[in-house]
Write an enzyme that holds these catalytic residues in place. Structure first.
Site, PDB file in Angstrom:
ATOM      1  N   ALA A  96       0.832  -1.213   0.000  1.00  0.00           N
ATOM      2  CA  ALA A  96       0.000   0.000   0.000  1.00  0.00           C
ATOM      3  C   ALA A  96       0.864   1.260   0.000  1.00  0.00           C
ATOM      4  O   ALA A  96       0.599   2.214  -0.751  1.00  0.00           O
ATOM      5  CB  ALA A  96      -0.924  -0.005   1.211  1.00  0.00           C
ATOM      6  N   ILE A 151      -5.403  -5.606  -3.249  1.00  0.00           N
ATOM      7  CA  ILE A 151      -4.577  -4.667  -4.031  1.00  0.00           C
ATOM      8  C   ILE A 151      -5.496  -3.772  -4.865  1.00  0.00           C
ATOM      9  O   ILE A 151      -5.248  -2.573  -5.010  1.00  0.00           O
ATOM     10  CB  ILE A 151      -3.538  -5.432  -4.877  1.00  0.00           C
ATOM     11  N   LYS A 196      -2.361 -14.156 -15.041  1.00  0.00           N
ATOM     12  CA  LYS A 196      -3.477 -14.808 -14.335  1.00  0.00           C
ATOM     13  C   LYS A 196      -4.753 -14.599 -15.145  1.00  0.00           C
ATOM     14  O   LYS A 196      -5.111 -13.463 -15.455  1.00  0.00           O
ATOM     15  CB  LYS A 196      -3.619 -14.182 -12.934  1.00  0.00           C
TER      16      LYS A 196
HETATM   17  P1  FAD Z   1       1.897  -4.118   5.385  1.00  0.00           P
HETATM   18  O1  FAD Z   1       2.444  -4.970   4.324  1.00  0.00           O
HETATM   19  O2  FAD Z   1       1.656  -4.738   6.730  1.00  0.00           O
HETATM   20  O3  FAD Z   1       2.869  -2.884   5.562  1.00  0.00           O
HETATM   21  C1  FAD Z   1       2.847  -2.080   6.698  1.00  0.00           C
HETATM   22  C2  FAD Z   1       4.037  -1.143   6.677  1.00  0.00           C
HETATM   23  O4  FAD Z   1       3.920  -0.242   7.764  1.00  0.00           O
HETATM   24  C3  FAD Z   1       5.366  -1.839   6.798  1.00  0.00           C
HETATM   25  O5  FAD Z   1       6.307  -1.249   5.942  1.00  0.00           O
HETATM   26  C4  FAD Z   1       5.767  -1.556   8.247  1.00  0.00           C
HETATM   27  O6  FAD Z   1       7.152  -1.538   8.425  1.00  0.00           O
HETATM   28  C5  FAD Z   1       5.165  -0.172   8.420  1.00  0.00           C
HETATM   29  N1  FAD Z   1       4.952   0.199   9.817  1.00  0.00           N
HETATM   30  C6  FAD Z   1       4.002  -0.239  10.661  1.00  0.00           C
HETATM   31  N2  FAD Z   1       4.148   0.329  11.872  1.00  0.00           N
HETATM   32  C7  FAD Z   1       5.199   1.177  11.763  1.00  0.00           C
HETATM   33  C8  FAD Z   1       5.863   2.043  12.674  1.00  0.00           C
HETATM   34  N3  FAD Z   1       5.498   2.152  13.936  1.00  0.00           N
HETATM   35  N4  FAD Z   1       6.912   2.749  12.223  1.00  0.00           N
HETATM   36  C9  FAD Z   1       7.340   2.642  10.940  1.00  0.00           C
HETATM   37  N5  FAD Z   1       6.753   1.823  10.046  1.00  0.00           N
HETATM   38  C10 FAD Z   1       5.705   1.104  10.462  1.00  0.00           C
HETATM   39  N6  FAD Z   1      -4.099  -8.933  -1.624  1.00  0.00           N
HETATM   40  C11 FAD Z   1      -4.325  -9.168  -2.930  1.00  0.00           C
HETATM   41  O7  FAD Z   1      -4.667  -8.237  -3.655  1.00  0.00           O
HETATM   42  N7  FAD Z   1      -4.166 -10.414  -3.457  1.00  0.00           N
HETATM   43  C12 FAD Z   1      -3.841 -11.469  -2.686  1.00  0.00           C
HETATM   44  O8  FAD Z   1      -3.691 -12.566  -3.193  1.00  0.00           O
HETATM   45  C13 FAD Z   1      -3.679 -11.271  -1.295  1.00  0.00           C
HETATM   46  N8  FAD Z   1      -3.387 -12.290  -0.465  1.00  0.00           N
HETATM   47  C14 FAD Z   1      -3.316 -12.065   0.867  1.00  0.00           C
HETATM   48  C15 FAD Z   1      -3.183 -13.130   1.757  1.00  0.00           C
HETATM   49  C16 FAD Z   1      -3.177 -12.909   3.126  1.00  0.00           C
HETATM   50  C17 FAD Z   1      -3.086 -14.066   4.068  1.00  0.00           C
HETATM   51  C18 FAD Z   1      -3.245 -11.593   3.635  1.00  0.00           C
HETATM   52  C19 FAD Z   1      -3.191 -11.326   5.111  1.00  0.00           C
HETATM   53  C20 FAD Z   1      -3.349 -10.536   2.766  1.00  0.00           C
HETATM   54  C21 FAD Z   1      -3.418 -10.755   1.396  1.00  0.00           C
HETATM   55  N9  FAD Z   1      -3.592  -9.708   0.517  1.00  0.00           N
HETATM   56  C22 FAD Z   1      -3.799  -9.950  -0.812  1.00  0.00           C
HETATM   57  C23 FAD Z   1      -3.574  -8.353   0.999  1.00  0.00           C
HETATM   58  C24 FAD Z   1      -2.238  -7.726   0.741  1.00  0.00           C
HETATM   59  O9  FAD Z   1      -1.225  -8.497   1.314  1.00  0.00           O
HETATM   60  C25 FAD Z   1      -2.237  -6.349   1.356  1.00  0.00           C
HETATM   61  O10 FAD Z   1      -3.336  -5.648   0.917  1.00  0.00           O
HETATM   62  C26 FAD Z   1      -1.038  -5.604   0.939  1.00  0.00           C
HETATM   63  O11 FAD Z   1       0.107  -6.320   1.162  1.00  0.00           O
HETATM   64  C27 FAD Z   1      -0.986  -4.278   1.619  1.00  0.00           C
HETATM   65  O12 FAD Z   1      -0.438  -4.356   2.868  1.00  0.00           O
HETATM   66  P2  FAD Z   1      -0.090  -2.980   3.563  1.00  0.00           P
HETATM   67  O13 FAD Z   1       0.946  -2.300   2.750  1.00  0.00           O
HETATM   68  O14 FAD Z   1      -1.358  -2.262   3.835  1.00  0.00           O
HETATM   69  O15 FAD Z   1       0.477  -3.435   4.975  1.00  0.00           O
END
Ligand code: FAD
Length: 495
Positions: A16, A346, A79
């Site tokens: 994200a 995503i 895909k």
């Molecule tokens: P995260 O990847 O958790 O990133 C969070 C970030 O915040 C990290 O960089 C971390 O270091 C940072 N952070 C947090 N706290 C702090 C702090 N205090 N100080 C500094 N940095 C901090 N989506 C799809 O579209 N297709 C799929 O097939 C799919 N499969 C999935 C399977 C599973 C089991 C799960 C759980 C999710 C899946 N997703 C899928 C969803 C997808 O993984 C997420 O939407 C995507 O990775 C986005 O994650 P994010 O960036 O929001 O969070």
């Protein structure tokens, strides 16, 4: 007129965070707006998220991504849809293809024509009417062409990719456009008098001031929840799975151009082929199976041994009550999570980014812009939720406690209405901006065993025999076209 936003701060460097950075650095180029991303390697990212849907093309073109380079850098594969195995009993399988059914221009009436033929005794499979499905089953691939006369215009595709490599790829792109990355764990937040956020402060004391903060901190929702107390609507009563094991295995020799979602005793298992490995995972409900037993289920069911230790991820399905509060906008897992059965997270990230660009505020913010963002975001995620619940609720031929609960549970009224409408009248009525279109609903409703009892009588201007003859000709054309598409093996990984 209020001042423009001069400093955007993104908290989080997962999918994200870097998608947001890539998009904003493109959209705000030459505006003089500074974009800073803070992430903590020590905390890390969720690290899964490997399957996408065709809306990814919109995002890739928004940020100016070179598709071949992106595929090479992220180990991506094409895909063509999702195969659901075991959702109607152990031996069952159905395909949710991208693209549309039938010949070009058939989309709106296809469900009715198939219903009419079936009511008249026709026993052909819906899969015979989808070029994308036929290509997938034969391990063939071609990109859709933009010619409404060509059958190839009914194709659709997306990607499987390595989430960590994708974030790295987007990081390179964002940094080359001037995004500043700060490594560090945010320990504290400074607030303004009006409650907005003034700055993030890292553990080492570095202060990162901003006008607008994008919370991409993952499930913890560090800014949107822990600071702005947006609240969370929990959907566990509809989506009982609350954990997943993920484990890689060796790459396939003959690549499967689709995701597999295989029903298991307490959830379902994914299988996602990438260039350099197969991603495997088991999404399950801890109420019905312990994490240890679930890990065992996954490892035993995989077609090759894990090449790394399985990882456990826990989650609560649901949505943040507000994704935009004050000068904080949550994108990604920080804004809510629907399990990945239809690979939608995503998509929801990029749709959050699209809304943010359309409703981009001035420095003083705007309650009206935030309110509109929140209203659209709630509707979008609720529509995805309904589509995913559909799979669980209509599963038959499974008797384990999770499935019995899902079959018996009350479902959202919006979904119940849609299922009834299809069953009784054969209609699938969608609003114009819904994500999943007629073909997707038709694929899943049919695959999950719902049979329409009627069709649109406007079709009666055509005789039964003409309808049957036209369907036979569409089947033939699809079969012949599919047979001529290039085999996946004949493609280089980066095409
Ligand atoms: P995260 O990847 O958790 O990133 C969070 C970030 O915040 C990290 O960089 C971390 O270091 C940072 N952070 C947090 N706290 C702090 C702090 N205090 N100080 C500094 N940095 C901090 N989506 C799809 O579209 N297709 C799929 O097939 C799919 N499969 C999935 C399977 C599973 C089991 C799960 C759980 C999710 C899946 N997703 C899928 C969803 C997808 O993984 C997420 O939407 C995507 O990775 C986005 O994650 P994010 O960036 O929001 O969070």
């Amino acid at each position: 007129m209020a001042e423009p936003v001069r400093r955007v701060v993104i908290l989080g460097g997962g999918t994200a965070g870097w998608m947001t950075a890539a998009a904003l650095s493109k959209a705000l180029a030459r505006s003089g707006t500074e974009i800073t991303l803070v992430e903590s390697e020590e905390i890390g990212t969720v690290g899964v998220g490997e399957a996408t849907i065709p809306t990814i093309h919109w995002f890739n073109s928004l940020i100016g991504l070179d598709e071949a380079q992106f595929m090479a850098d992220t180990g991506a594969t094409h895909k063509l849809g999702i195969e659901f195995r075991g959702w109607q009993g152990d031996e069952s399988a159905y395909f949710h293809p991208f693209g549309t059914y039938g010949a070009p221009g058939d989309a709106a009436m296809m469900a009715h024509r198939l219903t009419r033929a079936r009511l008249g005794g026709d026993a052909t499979s819906i899969e015979d009417y989808s070029l994308t499905t036929q290509a997938a089953r034969a391990r063939r691939f071609a990109k859709p062409v933009n010619d409404p006369r060509s059958l190839l215009s009914t194709l659709g595709y997306a990607f499987h990719f390595d989430a960590a490599l994708y974030a790295r790829h987007l990081r390179g792109l964002s940094e080359s456009r001037g995004v500043i990355r700060i490594e560090g764990r945010v320990a504290r937040v400074e607030r303004q008098e009006n409650g907005d956020i003034r700055a993030l402060v890292t553990e080492t004391g570095q202060t990162v001031p901003g006008d607008l903060f994008i919370d991409c901190s993952g499930f913890r929702g560090l800014l949107i929840e822990q600071e702005m107390a947006a609240g969370y609507e929990d959907w566990s009563h509809w989506l009982p799975c609350d954990a997943a094991w993920a484990a890689p295995s060796a790459p396939e020799i003959e690549r499967t151009p689709y995701t597999q979602a295989i029903a298991q005793e307490a959830g379902w298992r994914w299988r996602i082929p990438l260039q350099h490995r197969v991603g495997n995972g088991y999404v399950f409900a801890t109420r019905f199976q312990s994490p240890d037993a679930a890990c065992d289920t996954l490892v035993k069911a995989m077609d090759a041994a894990p090449t790394a230790e399985p990882r456990l991820i826990r989650f609560t399905p649901g949505r943040r009550r507000k994704s935009w509060v004050g000068n904080v906008v949550a994108i990604g897992l920080a804004s809510g999570f629907i399990e990945p059965l239809e690979s939608t997270s995503i998509h929801l990230i990029q749709s959050g980014i699209g809304k943010l660009l359309s409703l981009f505020p001035r420095r003083t913010g705007s309650a009206l812009l935030a309110e509109q963002y929140n209203r659209i975001a709630a509707r979008e995620i609720e529509e995805v939720r309904d589509f995913v619940i559909l799979h669980y609720h209509l599963t038959r031929g499974r008797s384990e406690p999770l499935w019995r609960q899902c079959q018996a549970m009350p479902i959202p009224e919006t979904l119940a209405y849609r299922i009834d409408q299809f069953r009784h009248s054969g209609r699938i009525m969608l609003s114009p901006d819904e994500l999943f279109r007629d073909a997707s609903w038709l694929a899943v409703l049919t695959g999950q065993g719902v049979r329409a009892e009627d069709y649109n009588p406007l079709l009666d201007t055509m005789s039964d025999a003409d309808n049957a003859a036209q369907l036979a000709s569409v089947r033939r054309a699809i079969r012949d076209t599919a047979a001529k598409l290039p085999a996946i093996g004949a493609l280089r990984p980066t095409t």
